[in-house]
Each structure stands twice: as C-alpha cells, then as structure tokens.
Design a protein around this motif. Structure first.
Motif, mmCIF file in Angstrom:
data_model
loop_
_atom_site.group_PDB
_atom_site.id
_atom_site.type_symbol
_atom_site.label_atom_id
_atom_site.label_comp_id
_atom_site.label_asym_id
_atom_site.label_seq_id
_atom_site.Cartn_x
_atom_site.Cartn_y
_atom_site.Cartn_z
ATOM 1 N N PHE A 1 -45.589 35.651 0.132
ATOM 2 C CA PHE A 1 -46.548 35.129 -0.858
ATOM 3 C C PHE A 1 -46.604 33.605 -0.766
ATOM 4 C CE2 PHE A 1 -46.888 38.654 -4.326
ATOM 5 C CZ PHE A 1 -47.076 39.605 -3.338
ATOM 6 N N ASN A 2 -45.435 33.020 -0.639
ATOM 7 C CA ASN A 2 -45.330 31.569 -0.560
ATOM 8 C C ASN A 2 -46.044 31.030 0.687
ATOM 9 O OD1 ASN A 2 -44.278 29.456 -2.016
ATOM 10 N ND2 ASN A 2 -42.583 29.198 -0.575
ATOM 11 N N PHE A 3 -45.818 31.705 1.797
ATOM 12 C CA PHE A 3 -46.449 31.314 3.069
ATOM 13 C C PHE A 3 -47.977 31.380 2.953
ATOM 14 C CE2 PHE A 3 -47.777 32.820 7.457
ATOM 15 C CZ PHE A 3 -47.665 31.575 8.080
ATOM 16 N N ILE A 4 -48.476 32.478 2.389
ATOM 17 C CA ILE A 4 -49.931 32.646 2.283
ATOM 18 C C ILE A 4 -50.522 31.636 1.300
ATOM 19 C CG2 ILE A 4 -51.751 34.221 1.484
ATOM 20 C CD1 ILE A 4 -50.126 36.525 2.721
ATOM 21 N N LYS A 5 -49.854 31.458 0.175
ATOM 22 C CA LYS A 5 -50.342 30.511 -0.837
ATOM 23 C C LYS A 5 -50.503 29.105 -0.248
ATOM 24 C CE LYS A 5 -48.606 28.607 -5.294
ATOM 25 N NZ LYS A 5 -49.674 27.701 -5.499
ATOM 26 N N HIS A 6 -49.575 28.717 0.604
ATOM 27 C CA HIS A 6 -49.621 27.363 1.161
ATOM 28 C C HIS A 6 -50.302 27.293 2.531
ATOM 29 C CE1 HIS A 6 -46.346 26.961 -1.880
ATOM 30 N NE2 HIS A 6 -47.123 25.938 -2.179
ATOM 31 N N SER A 7 -50.944 28.383 2.931
ATOM 32 C CA SER A 7 -51.651 28.404 4.222
ATOM 33 C C SER A 7 -53.121 28.779 4.024
ATOM 34 C CB SER A 7 -50.981 29.391 5.180
ATOM 35 O OG SER A 7 -49.626 29.081 5.360
ATOM 36 N N PRO A 8 -53.894 27.897 3.393
ATOM 37 C CA PRO A 8 -55.315 28.228 3.181
ATOM 38 C C PRO A 8 -56.124 28.215 4.476
ATOM 39 C CG PRO A 8 -54.854 25.987 2.418
ATOM 40 C CD PRO A 8 -53.530 26.605 2.778
ATOM 41 N N ASN B 1 -33.610 41.031 1.591
ATOM 42 C CA ASN B 1 -34.155 42.276 1.057
ATOM 43 C C ASN B 1 -35.674 42.166 0.903
ATOM 44 O OD1 ASN B 1 -34.690 40.857 -1.275
ATOM 45 N ND2 ASN B 1 -32.812 41.519 -2.300
ATOM 46 N N GLN B 2 -36.288 43.300 0.522
ATOM 47 C CA GLN B 2 -37.756 43.354 0.457
ATOM 48 C C GLN B 2 -38.316 42.375 -0.573
ATOM 49 O OE1 GLN B 2 -39.673 47.163 0.896
ATOM 50 N NE2 GLN B 2 -40.983 46.733 -0.866
ATOM 51 N N GLU B 3 -37.609 42.257 -1.687
ATOM 52 C CA GLU B 3 -38.092 41.363 -2.760
ATOM 53 C C GLU B 3 -38.176 39.917 -2.255
ATOM 54 O OE1 GLU B 3 -36.597 40.116 -7.152
ATOM 55 O OE2 GLU B 3 -35.784 41.960 -6.310
ATOM 56 N N LYS B 4 -37.112 39.502 -1.625
ATOM 57 C CA LYS B 4 -37.060 38.119 -1.100
ATOM 58 C C LYS B 4 -38.102 37.941 0.012
ATOM 59 C CE LYS B 4 -33.354 35.645 -2.668
ATOM 60 N NZ LYS B 4 -33.618 36.148 -3.984
ATOM 61 N N TYR B 5 -38.251 38.992 0.824
ATOM 62 C CA TYR B 5 -39.201 38.920 1.929
ATOM 63 C C TYR B 5 -40.628 38.738 1.398
ATOM 64 C CZ TYR B 5 -41.736 39.790 6.184
ATOM 65 O OH TYR B 5 -42.592 39.638 7.245
ATOM 66 N N SER C 1 -46.790 47.339 -1.031
ATOM 67 C CA SER C 1 -45.677 46.408 -1.287
ATOM 68 C C SER C 1 -44.542 46.603 -0.291
ATOM 69 C CB SER C 1 -45.130 46.618 -2.696
ATOM 70 O OG SER C 1 -46.156 46.448 -3.621
ATOM 71 N N ASP C 2 -44.452 47.833 0.261
ATOM 72 C CA ASP C 2 -43.372 48.109 1.233
ATOM 73 C C ASP C 2 -43.769 47.744 2.666
ATOM 74 O OD1 ASP C 2 -42.059 49.209 -0.923
ATOM 75 O OD2 ASP C 2 -42.458 51.295 -0.353
ATOM 76 N N ASP C 3 -45.068 47.590 2.913
ATOM 77 C CA ASP C 3 -45.537 47.494 4.298
ATOM 78 C C ASP C 3 -45.142 46.214 5.037
ATOM 79 O OD1 ASP C 3 -46.783 50.049 4.712
ATOM 80 O OD2 ASP C 3 -48.302 49.431 3.275
ATOM 81 N N PRO C 4 -45.265 45.034 4.402
ATOM 82 C CA PRO C 4 -44.874 43.834 5.165
ATOM 83 C C PRO C 4 -43.414 43.874 5.605
ATOM 84 C CG PRO C 4 -46.153 43.226 3.226
ATOM 85 C CD PRO C 4 -45.846 44.685 3.102
ATOM 86 N N LEU D 1 -52.094 36.616 8.374
ATOM 87 C CA LEU D 1 -50.892 35.847 8.036
ATOM 88 C C LEU D 1 -49.707 36.765 7.759
ATOM 89 C CD1 LEU D 1 -52.255 32.868 5.874
ATOM 90 C CD2 LEU D 1 -51.819 32.983 8.329
ATOM 91 N N LEU D 2 -49.995 37.990 7.325
ATOM 92 C CA LEU D 2 -48.918 38.973 7.155
ATOM 93 C C LEU D 2 -48.132 39.121 8.468
ATOM 94 C CD1 LEU D 2 -49.414 42.495 5.501
ATOM 95 C CD2 LEU D 2 -47.973 42.173 7.482
ATOM 96 N N SER D 3 -48.888 39.183 9.574
ATOM 97 C CA SER D 3 -48.251 39.368 10.878
ATOM 98 C C SER D 3 -47.584 38.090 11.381
ATOM 99 C CB SER D 3 -49.288 39.829 11.905
ATOM 100 O OG SER D 3 -49.926 41.007 11.471
ATOM 101 N N CYS D 4 -48.244 36.929 11.169
ATOM 102 C CA CYS D 4 -47.629 35.648 11.582
ATOM 103 C C CYS D 4 -46.286 35.486 10.876
ATOM 104 C CB CYS D 4 -48.529 34.463 11.204
ATOM 105 S SG CYS D 4 -50.022 34.354 12.192
ATOM 106 N N HIS D 5 -46.255 35.851 9.606
ATOM 107 C CA HIS D 5 -45.030 35.717 8.827
ATOM 108 C C HIS D 5 -43.938 36.639 9.369
ATOM 109 C CE1 HIS D 5 -42.461 36.462 5.196
ATOM 110 N NE2 HIS D 5 -42.555 35.164 5.110
ATOM 111 N N ALA D 6 -44.311 37.881 9.720
ATOM 112 C CA ALA D 6 -43.325 38.828 10.271
ATOM 113 C C ALA D 6 -42.760 38.292 11.587
ATOM 114 C CB ALA D 6 -43.974 40.197 10.487
ATOM 115 N N ALA D 7 -43.641 37.732 12.426
ATOM 116 C CA ALA D 7 -43.205 37.175 13.715
ATOM 117 C C ALA D 7 -42.268 35.993 13.483
ATOM 118 C CB ALA D 7 -44.432 36.744 14.522
ATOM 119 N N LEU D 8 -42.670 35.104 12.591
ATOM 120 C CA LEU D 8 -41.882 33.898 12.311
ATOM 121 C C LEU D 8 -40.501 34.248 11.764
ATOM 122 C CD1 LEU D 8 -41.856 30.754 11.913
ATOM 123 C CD2 LEU D 8 -42.639 31.185 9.586
ATOM 124 N N LYS D 9 -40.495 35.119 10.754
ATOM 125 C CA LYS D 9 -39.213 35.479 10.126
ATOM 126 C C LYS D 9 -38.287 36.158 11.126
ATOM 127 C CE LYS D 9 -39.333 33.932 6.047
ATOM 128 N NZ LYS D 9 -38.290 33.069 5.524
#
Ligand code: CO
Length: 463
Positions: A11-18, A2-6, A441-444, A249-257
C-alpha cells in the motif's frame, strides 16, 4: 515477513508511486537501503561476484541483480520481469483549455484505460520536470526532478443526467472532449480576467519540493494524472484490496521485495555480502538473480526504456561480455514475467472460458495463449507449478476465451529477444485498467511467496 506487513508495504509503495518515475525512485531507495550498489550506464562497470547492484534507464525502468560466482553459463540466471507504467491521463505540452469561465488540462490517453472510471474522482498530478538551473559557479545545467502534488488537484466532472438523458444508455466518452481534468475557475479580479498559466503553477510546486536547487526555468515535463485515493481493504471481511495501479505495481513490489529478501540471509543462506568468492560450495549452487522492471508496456514496450528496447540485453552483455558465454547462460536461465491476470467477475462469467477462470484469493495465475501473447509453454508452466508446490501455495490457470482476443505482457518481448525460457504469471484482478482495480487480500503475498521461492531455491534442470 507476514501478510499484514507485506500488504502494508505494498500500500505504501503504491501510495507513493503515482507514476513510473516515482515507482523507480522508490525502488532505488529500497535497494540502496539494502546495500545494492548503483551502476550508471555511462560509466565503466566493475562487477564482483556475490555482490548486488542496480541500474536505471530514463528514470522509469530499473534492473537490479545479485551476482553469483561469475559463471552464469553453469547456473543460469533467474529473472523476474514486470512493468512500471500504468494507464493514465498524460498532460499535453500546452495544456491550458479555457472554456466557459473554467480552466481544464488537455490530456492524452496513455494506454488502454477505462475512461468512465476516471470521472468525478480526485485526481493527483505527478511526474517529472526538466529544468534549467544556475550552478554556484554561474554555469547552467539541465536537471530532471520529480514532482508530486500528492492531493486531489483536479477532477473530471460528469455531465448532469438532466442535461444528457441518454447518459446511461448511449453515452460514449470522447477522449478529446470529455476527459479534461478541471483545474480551476477563472475569477474576475478588479474587472479583469485572472490568467492561469500551467507552467507557472507547476514551477511553484517544483520549487516548493526542490528548494535546494536554483531553478532558472522550467523547460519541459512528463506529467500524468492518477487517482489520489490510496489503496484500501474492502469487503465484509476485508478480503479484497481496491487500489490504483495494481497493474503492475503489485508485481514490481513482489519482484523488489523478493530480490531484497533473498540477499538479507533470511531466505537464501548461501548469499551474504561477506561470502568468500572462493567458497566452492556457495559458488556452485548460487544462480544470479535479477529483476527487470520496464516502462511503456501499456503502449507496446517498443522504446529505449521498454521491454522491446535494449536495456536488458545491454545489461546482460556487460555482465557476460563473451557472446558464447552469454548465449550459454541464456539457455540455462529462466524468467518469470509478472503481470496481473483477469479474475472471474461475479456478473460476467460468459466473458471467461470457465475451465480457465481464475478466482480472487486463490493464488497466482499461470497465463497461457496459443498465439504466444503470453510466453508460457509446457516446460515453463511446469516449472512454475513446481515452484508453487515448493512454496506451498495454490495456483490457477488462465486462458482467454477462443472467441476473444488476448492481451499481452513483457514476457514475449524479453523471451523473444534473449531466447530465455519464460513463464507468464500474475495476481488475479478485477477491473483491469480501471482507475481502481481489485485483487484479493491474500493474492499479493501469495505471488511474493512464489517469486521468493523461485529466487531462493535450486531449480531442477529441464532435461
Ligand atoms: Co499490465
């Protein structure tokens, strides 16, 4: 999902990808955990049908793919592209700048960043270092290691308004003078001035993070500063996300997921690691899926690991060695190039063509440009519209004002070098290239749904 988990995962991906190096390392981790097999560019590849692989270049670009029935000239390949780098302050090789009892770090400006957004922030320092290490057998080797302080290590102080009364009317920041992250004060110990050697401090951190490696010497580094504050929701109803490096990174995450999800059987039932390659029904309907996330987009992509470099074409020529088969495959393939889009700012509607001004929380944005700064055309745009309709999500269209120049993406680079039909799309964003950018919040999650739909559906042919 769901969106919350996504969003939590984003957030986790971005936080750990400086940095791009960390982003790729995190993508490698996720792909490995999901059964993708690592390939190395300097080794011989044996690619099997109905299997999943990834390969990296320079630690900052990555391609991951699912093979189909080894006849991509029948099915085409479904590609999703994004870039791993973001505008930042890149540390110079001899960075110590000692002035007035303080030590700052000399930096270059990487990409088109909004300078004033970087002032007075807690800046993290991260990247990679190349070290000389001593092996157990007494031989020396050269290693590249990731390093991340994961803290507000430095800050760029503004000049007080009392010392610059024109700060709000005339101040123009000079990258050489005004953008130096302040790292330390020089303390007087026993009457002598303490020395600050950047490499020594850095080596301490590297040893702390990599205690298993016998490091002899720190040879070189690619380091950059980034916002140390992790992403957060903002707005009265938490309808927006404020985050560093949403571009891209928003887009990298969408591609990866999406590529991970399309292999776990929950979306694409046709694919599983146990599929029988001789299963004709599956073989006829599964197109290979690929994500390509490259470095250096913010500085033009014209590098070995950039979208104008040879990475994608060399991977594709190894997957489809026969030239005619490869060109036939390209002609049947489709690329969604992901990069964020400019949402309409509440204070600046004169900066948009109001017929083509996307809004936050209103769905992925299709990007069009007559001068081909975006690769979309009416056929690829139509396909994306169709994909969004199938995914049951709204979409929007962006065209730059005719009296303003338009930015670009990796779309035209990969489209022009391969000839593959490409559409440029992205999540609507405010403050692009600020140290923190805003999206809905809905866009990613909506962008993810579109990509996911693309990977899991049979695309109608463009006749
Ligand atoms: Co971008």
């Amino acid at each position: 999902m769901n969106q919350e988990k996504y969003n939590e995962s984003l957030f986790n991906f971005i936080k750990h990808s400086p940095t791009q190096y960390h982003a790729v390392a995190n993508m490698v981790k996720t792909l490995s955990n999901n059964g993708f097999i690592p390939l190395k560019e300097d080794e011989k590849w044996i690619i099997k049908p109905y299997s999943k692989y990834f390969v990296t270049r320079n630690g900052s670009s990555i391609i991951a793919f699912l093979t189909g029935d080894n006849c991509p000239w029948e099915s085409g390949i479904k590609l999703v592209g994004a870039h791993t780098d973001s505008p930042c302050l890149k540390v110079k090789p001899i960075p110590e700048v000692k002035n007035n009892g303080m030590v700052s770090i000399g930096v270059e400006i990487y990409g088109g960043l909004i300078l004033n957004s970087w002032l007075d922030r807690g800046l993290n320092l991260a990247g990679r270092v190349t070290v000389l290490s001593l092996n157990d057998d007494g031989k020396e080797s050269i290693f590249t290691l990731l390093v991340n302080y994961d803290s507000a290590l430095a800050t760029i102080p503004s000049l007080a308004i009392h010392l610059d009364r024109d700060v709000n009317t005339k101040k123009v920041l000079n990258p050489q003078v005004d953008m130096l992250p302040l790292l330390d004060t020089i303390r007087n110990t026993n009457g002598s001035t303490a020395k600050m050697k950047f490499r020594e401090i850095l080596l301490e951190q590297v040893i702390k993070q990599h205690s298993n490696i016998n490091i002899k010497e720190l040879l070189d580094f690619d380091l950059s500063f980034s916002d140390s504050q992790p992403p957060f929701f903002t707005g009265a109803n938490q309808t927006m996300i404020s985050s560093p490096r949403l571009d891209n990174l928003l887009s990298c995450h969408a591609a990866l997921k999406s590529i991970v999800r399309s292999t776990n059987g929950s979306i694409d039932k046709k694919f599983s690691t146990n599929s029988n390659p001789n299963d004709v029904a599956a073989a006829n309907s599964f197109a290979p899926c690929m994500i390509v996330c490259t470095d250096h987009e913010e500085v033009g992509s014209d590098t070995a690991s950039g979208a104008r470099g040879s990475f994608l074409s060399s991977v594709l020529s190894r997957l489809i060695p026969n030239t005619e088969d490869r060109i036939r495959s390209y002609a049947k393939s489709f690329i969604i190039s992901l990069d964020n889009a400019h949402a309409l700012h509440p204070s600046y509607n004169e900066r948009h063509d109001l017929n083509h001004a996307p809004l936050i929380n209103n769905g992925p944005v299709l990007k069009i440009n007559g001068s081909q700064r975006y690769a979309s055309d009416c056929e690829s745009s139509a396909m994306f519209r169709y994909i969004c309709r199938c995914a049951d999500i709204p979409m929007q269209t962006f065209v730059m004002r005719s009296d303003m120049p338009c930015g670009s993406t990796i779309g035209p680079a990969i489209s022009s070098s391969t000839g593959i039909k490409t559409v440029d799309v992205g999540a609507p964003t405010l403050g692009m290239h600020s140290i923190r950018e805003i999206t809905g919040s809905d866009d990613p999650f909506m962008l993810f749904k579109a990509v996911n739909q693309f990977f899991s559906m049979d695309l109608p042919p463009i006749l």
